[in-house]
Design a protein around this motif. Structure first.
Motif, PDB file in Angstrom:
ATOM      1  N   GLU A 119       0.784  -1.234   0.000  1.00 16.46           N
ATOM      2  CA  GLU A 119       0.000   0.000   0.000  1.00 16.46           C
ATOM      3  C   GLU A 119       0.817   1.284   0.000  1.00 16.46           C
ATOM      4  O   GLU A 119       0.273   2.356  -0.161  1.00 16.46           O
ATOM      5  CB  GLU A 119      -0.925   0.019   1.238  1.00 16.46           C
ATOM      6  CG  GLU A 119      -1.733  -1.249   1.461  1.00 16.46           C
ATOM      7  CD  GLU A 119      -2.723  -1.515   0.341  1.00 16.46           C
ATOM      8  OE1 GLU A 119      -2.941  -0.622  -0.503  1.00 16.46           O
ATOM      9  OE2 GLU A 119      -3.279  -2.619   0.293  1.00 16.46           O
ATOM     10  N   VAL A 120       2.129   1.181   0.201  1.00 11.77           N
ATOM     11  CA  VAL A 120       2.909   2.395   0.441  1.00 11.77           C
ATOM     12  C   VAL A 120       2.896   3.352  -0.742  1.00 11.77           C
ATOM     13  O   VAL A 120       2.924   4.575  -0.565  1.00 11.77           O
ATOM     14  CB  VAL A 120       4.355   2.033   0.853  1.00 11.77           C
ATOM     15  CG1 VAL A 120       5.127   1.416  -0.293  1.00 11.77           C
ATOM     16  CG2 VAL A 120       5.068   3.252   1.397  1.00 11.77           C
ATOM     17  N   ILE A 141      13.634   2.987   4.438  1.00 12.07           N
ATOM     18  CA  ILE A 141      13.514   1.547   4.234  1.00 12.07           C
ATOM     19  C   ILE A 141      14.030   0.845   5.487  1.00 12.07           C
ATOM     20  O   ILE A 141      15.201   0.975   5.841  1.00 12.07           O
ATOM     21  CB  ILE A 141      14.326   1.090   3.011  1.00 12.07           C
ATOM     22  CG1 ILE A 141      13.878   1.839   1.745  1.00 12.07           C
ATOM     23  CG2 ILE A 141      14.208  -0.418   2.829  1.00 12.07           C
ATOM     24  CD1 ILE A 141      12.416   1.654   1.394  1.00 12.07           C
ATOM     25  N   TRP A 142      13.122   0.132   6.170  1.00  7.71           N
ATOM     26  CA  TRP A 142      13.540  -0.687   7.308  1.00  7.71           C
ATOM     27  C   TRP A 142      13.732  -2.115   6.787  1.00  7.71           C
ATOM     28  O   TRP A 142      12.773  -2.793   6.436  1.00  7.71           O
ATOM     29  CB  TRP A 142      12.500  -0.649   8.426  1.00  7.71           C
ATOM     30  CG  TRP A 142      12.760  -1.672   9.491  1.00  7.71           C
ATOM     31  CD1 TRP A 142      13.972  -2.092   9.949  1.00  7.71           C
ATOM     32  CD2 TRP A 142      11.784  -2.446  10.213  1.00  7.71           C
ATOM     33  NE1 TRP A 142      13.819  -3.067  10.915  1.00  7.71           N
ATOM     34  CE2 TRP A 142      12.498  -3.296  11.094  1.00  7.71           C
ATOM     35  CE3 TRP A 142      10.395  -2.484  10.203  1.00  7.71           C
ATOM     36  CZ2 TRP A 142      11.839  -4.187  11.948  1.00  7.71           C
ATOM     37  CZ3 TRP A 142       9.742  -3.366  11.053  1.00  7.71           C
ATOM     38  CH2 TRP A 142      10.465  -4.192  11.918  1.00  7.71           C
ATOM     39  N   ALA A 143      14.980  -2.543   6.722  1.00  6.61           N
ATOM     40  CA  ALA A 143      15.319  -3.857   6.180  1.00  6.61           C
ATOM     41  C   ALA A 143      15.655  -4.822   7.303  1.00  6.61           C
ATOM     42  O   ALA A 143      16.326  -4.454   8.266  1.00  6.61           O
ATOM     43  CB  ALA A 143      16.502  -3.734   5.222  1.00  6.61           C
ATOM     44  N   TYR A 144      15.184  -6.050   7.176  1.00  6.89           N
ATOM     45  CA  TYR A 144      15.437  -7.076   8.186  1.00  6.89           C
ATOM     46  C   TYR A 144      15.689  -8.395   7.468  1.00  6.89           C
ATOM     47  O   TYR A 144      15.474  -8.505   6.258  1.00  6.89           O
ATOM     48  CB  TYR A 144      14.254  -7.193   9.148  1.00  6.89           C
ATOM     49  CG  TYR A 144      12.908  -7.102   8.483  1.00  6.89           C
ATOM     50  CD1 TYR A 144      12.312  -8.215   7.904  1.00  6.89           C
ATOM     51  CD2 TYR A 144      12.224  -5.880   8.429  1.00  6.89           C
ATOM     52  CE1 TYR A 144      11.081  -8.133   7.280  1.00  6.89           C
ATOM     53  CE2 TYR A 144      10.982  -5.791   7.805  1.00  6.89           C
ATOM     54  CZ  TYR A 144      10.422  -6.913   7.232  1.00  6.89           C
ATOM     55  OH  TYR A 144       9.205  -6.834   6.603  1.00  6.89           O
ATOM     56  N   ASP A 145      16.136  -9.388   8.166  1.00 10.78           N
ATOM     57  CA  ASP A 145      16.490 -10.667   7.553  1.00 10.78           C
ATOM     58  C   ASP A 145      15.979 -11.789   8.435  1.00 10.78           C
ATOM     59  O   ASP A 145      16.727 -12.396   9.195  1.00 10.78           O
ATOM     60  CB  ASP A 145      18.012 -10.757   7.369  1.00 10.78           C
ATOM     61  CG  ASP A 145      18.396 -11.937   6.493  1.00 10.78           C
ATOM     62  OD1 ASP A 145      17.505 -12.488   5.832  1.00 10.78           O
ATOM     63  OD2 ASP A 145      19.582 -12.306   6.488  1.00 10.78           O
ATOM     64  N   THR A 160       8.411   0.073   4.593  1.00  7.98           N
ATOM     65  CA  THR A 160       8.693   1.453   4.200  1.00  7.98           C
ATOM     66  C   THR A 160       8.025   2.405   5.187  1.00  7.98           C
ATOM     67  O   THR A 160       6.871   2.204   5.563  1.00  7.98           O
ATOM     68  CB  THR A 160       8.185   1.736   2.779  1.00  7.98           C
ATOM     69  OG1 THR A 160       8.797   0.821   1.875  1.00  7.98           O
ATOM     70  CG2 THR A 160       8.513   3.158   2.359  1.00  7.98           C
ATOM     71  N   ILE A 161       8.753   3.421   5.598  1.00  4.18           N
ATOM     72  CA  ILE A 161       8.223   4.446   6.497  1.00  4.18           C
ATOM     73  C   ILE A 161       8.294   5.778   5.769  1.00  4.18           C
ATOM     74  O   ILE A 161       9.383   6.266   5.443  1.00  4.18           O
ATOM     75  CB  ILE A 161       9.015   4.503   7.816  1.00  4.18           C
ATOM     76  CG1 ILE A 161       9.037   3.130   8.490  1.00  4.18           C
ATOM     77  CG2 ILE A 161       8.415   5.556   8.752  1.00  4.18           C
ATOM     78  CD1 ILE A 161       9.938   3.054   9.714  1.00  4.18           C
ATOM     79  N   VAL A 203      18.205   4.000   4.886  1.00  7.54           N
ATOM     80  CA  VAL A 203      18.059   2.535   4.905  1.00  7.54           C
ATOM     81  C   VAL A 203      18.518   2.045   6.265  1.00  7.54           C
ATOM     82  O   VAL A 203      19.678   2.219   6.638  1.00  7.54           O
ATOM     83  CB  VAL A 203      18.891   1.865   3.785  1.00  7.54           C
ATOM     84  CG1 VAL A 203      18.753   0.347   3.874  1.00  7.54           C
ATOM     85  CG2 VAL A 203      18.436   2.352   2.415  1.00  7.54           C
ATOM     86  N   TRP A 204      17.587   1.439   7.021  1.00  5.91           N
ATOM     87  CA  TRP A 204      17.874   1.000   8.388  1.00  5.91           C
ATOM     88  C   TRP A 204      17.887  -0.523   8.432  1.00  5.91           C
ATOM     89  O   TRP A 204      16.860  -1.166   8.232  1.00  5.91           O
ATOM     90  CB  TRP A 204      16.811   1.514   9.359  1.00  5.91           C
ATOM     91  CG  TRP A 204      16.736   3.009   9.460  1.00  5.91           C
ATOM     92  CD1 TRP A 204      17.535   3.922   8.852  1.00  5.91           C
ATOM     93  CD2 TRP A 204      15.785   3.753  10.232  1.00  5.91           C
ATOM     94  NE1 TRP A 204      17.149   5.199   9.194  1.00  5.91           N
ATOM     95  CE2 TRP A 204      16.090   5.124  10.042  1.00  5.91           C
ATOM     96  CE3 TRP A 204      14.728   3.396  11.064  1.00  5.91           C
ATOM     97  CZ2 TRP A 204      15.344   6.136  10.654  1.00  5.91           C
ATOM     98  CZ3 TRP A 204      13.980   4.390  11.674  1.00  5.91           C
ATOM     99  CH2 TRP A 204      14.292   5.748  11.474  1.00  5.91           C
TER     100      TRP A 204
END
Length: 293
Positions: A119-120, A141-145, A160-161, A203-204
């Protein structure tokens, strides 16, 4: 005194409000919050029918949406409808709440809207209309793994924020208050810089809440305190009021309390209220809606 300001005072304790945010937001005072963070439902799993959007910029004083400096816009949503997830009209649900967020922000205030890839992009267009494109500050961009690994496409491992300010000439942002990150190539900088770390970019890289960690509350959409602390540290000052009207597990309230900010968290889900009671304890008063005078 206006009716809105008479119905709700921010001179009391931190609050957890057990109510529909559509009923609470109109009773909150204009310009009261330096920071608003929202993590609304992502509208996952819905089937989409044909979608159309319209966003026509109108002359000043015309149209039915008024944003920054009086710039007006015609109806944005158009036919963004036919969702069968949680709402018949997801954007009919979200848009009036984002318009309230604009009103509630202080002149130096900032809005963070946390969504995923579904929806972003629509939200970006909608927020451009409500706030004005000149008030768009960042796409974080909040990136995680962690989690599943699709083999039929690139695995989706980020949220995404979107970040918007009330006034692009006056907003509060303090980079010196933000936690630093290690350099990815520390050998390319001086030893002093490597020891200090670097300021985060847009990018976090930050892990999700560990399923077995102490921070875990059991609430399914809980967001990490580290992400909220970074947002609150950068875009508010000690003593400022912070609002989260999709509060969920209360991460915004917990981070705000740790950092010496005051907060209002709103949610209608009984499970969310239960989690926030346990998590925030004496740091907040839980109230069943907003009392009228």
């Amino acid at each position: 005194m206006s009716r809105r300001k008479a119905e709700f005072s921010l001179h009391g304790p931190n609050l957890v409000v057990r109510a529909d945010n559509a009923e609470v937001l109109p009773r909150l005072p204009d310009g009261a919050f330096t920071l608003i963070y929202v993590d609304p439902p992502f509208n996952t799993g819905r089937k989409q029918s044909r979608q159309t959007t319209t966003s026509v910029r109108a002359a000043e004083g015309e149209g039915d949406r008024v944003g920054f400096k009086g710039v007006a816009y015609s109806t944005l949503r158009g036919a963004l409808r036919s969702y069968d997830d949680a709402f018949d009209d997801y954007w009919g649900f979200l848009e009036p709440r984002l318009r309230e967020a604009w009103r509630l922000l202080a002149e130096d205030g900032t809005l963070y809207v946390h969504l995923d890839y579904r929806e972003v992009h629509y939200a970006k267009v909608m927020l451009d209309a409500i706030f004005g494109r000149e008030c768009f500050l960042n796409e974080i961009i909040w990136a995680y793994d962690f989690g599943g690994r699709s083999k039929s496409r690139w695995p989706a491992k980020h949220d995404t924020i979107l970040v918007y300010v009330k006034d692009p000439d006056r907003y509060h942002f303090d980079s010196s208050a933000v936690d630093r990150e290690p350099y990815m190539a520390p050998g390319l900088v001086t030893a002093e810089k490597a020891a200090l770390g670097k300021l985060p970019t847009d990018v976090w890289w930050h892990t999700i809440v560990s399923p077995t960690g102490k921070e875990k509350t059991g609430y399914p959409t809980q967001k990490p305190l580290g992400v909220l602390r970074r947002i609150i540290s950068a875009s508010s000052r000690p003593g400022d009021w912070v609002l989260d009207f999709f509060a969920g597990s209360g991460s915004t309230g917990a981070a705000a309390h740790q950092l010496g900010r005051r907060f209002v968290c709103v949610d209608t889900n009984p499970e969310a209220i239960k989690v926030m009671r346990q998590r925030l304890g004496d740091a907040a008063e839980v109230v069943p809606g907003v009392k009228k005078p």
